[in-house]
Design an enzyme around this catalytic site. Structure first.
Site, mmCIF file in Angstrom:
data_model
loop_
_atom_site.group_PDB
_atom_site.id
_atom_site.type_symbol
_atom_site.label_atom_id
_atom_site.label_comp_id
_atom_site.label_asym_id
_atom_site.label_seq_id
_atom_site.Cartn_x
_atom_site.Cartn_y
_atom_site.Cartn_z
ATOM 1 N N PRO A 178 0.777 -1.254 0.000
ATOM 2 C CG PRO A 178 0.057 -0.912 2.204
ATOM 3 C CD PRO A 178 0.748 -1.918 1.315
ATOM 4 C CB CYS A 179 3.075 2.879 -2.432
ATOM 5 S SG CYS A 179 2.236 2.557 -3.990
ATOM 6 C CG HIS A 180 -3.029 3.237 -1.273
ATOM 7 N ND1 HIS A 180 -2.696 1.928 -1.540
ATOM 8 C CD2 HIS A 180 -3.910 3.194 -0.246
ATOM 9 C CE1 HIS A 180 -3.379 1.124 -0.717
ATOM 10 N NE2 HIS A 180 -4.111 1.873 0.086
#
Length: 210
Positions: free
Chosen positions: A179-181
């Site tokens: 989850p780089c978001h």
């Protein structure tokens, strides 16, 4: 290799057009399914892929024998992604929906708001060094929460490497699943995102609404 190509290779050259004309989509899919199972049985496939429709567009999913190695947004051009993987990992690539079914199912559950973390084997060979350290940290950011690039840099032991954290997130080969978001600028601005700002906003909104 597509089912159509498989059919062509197993006929004489003069029969190619006739074969492709006579096979309707259902027949082609059955032929491909048979090819998929036979190729898996003899270990002839190094990269299996499929696509799945999601609220952030059609995603390409690619797996090696070790696990999911790539998730790509439509904006990355799926054919280009597959060509790049063929050069970096192996040209033995086959569309294989059955092999990617667990990943598709978990993504469906995530987008439906029923899953908060992914339980999938991952092949992390596309990320090295500091970038790998950053990406390994990202799943530790809780669902529905965010961290700044600066906080991530500190968490992986290099507080001054804020720009490098941004680069690692921008080149994350497994977006959504890793989850780089959930990483934002210190002022709360989104920063860059491989799937575009609308996709990042959707993912953050989905998680904050749970």
């Amino acid at each position: 290799m597509t089912a159509e190509r498989y059919a062509v290779q197993n006929t004489g050259a003069g029969e190619e057009l006739d074969v492709l004309t006579r096979l309707d989509p259902a027949q082609l899919e059955r032929l491909h399914s048979r090819l998929e199972h036979e190729a898996a049985a003899v270990g002839a496939v190094d990269l299996a892929y499929t696509t799945t429709d999601t609220p952030v567009g059609k995603l390409l999913l690619v797996a090696t024998n070790e696990g999911l190695v790539r998730v790509a947004f439509a904006s990355e051009h799926h054919d280009d992604v597959l060509a790049g993987l063929a050069g970096m990992i192996s040209p033995r690539i086959l569309r294989s929906p059955a092999r990617l079914e667990p990943a598709v199912r978990q993504l469906d559950e995530y987008f439906a708001g029923h899953r908060r973390f992914f339980d999938l084997p991952l092949d992390r060979r596309l990320s090295k060094g500091f970038r790998a350290d950053v990406l390994n940290h990202l799943p530790e950011i809780p669902y529905g929460r965010t961290e700044s690039y600066a906080r991530v840099a500190a968490a992986v032991g290099n507080p001054k490497a804020v720009r490098a954290v941004g680069s690692a997130c921008a080149t994350n080969p497994l977006p959504v699943v890793v989850p780089c978001h959930r990483v934002l600028r210190s002022d709360g601005a989104f920063g860059g995102y491989l799937g575009g700002p609308d996709a990042k906003a959707y993912l953050l909104g989905l998680e904050s609404a749970a």
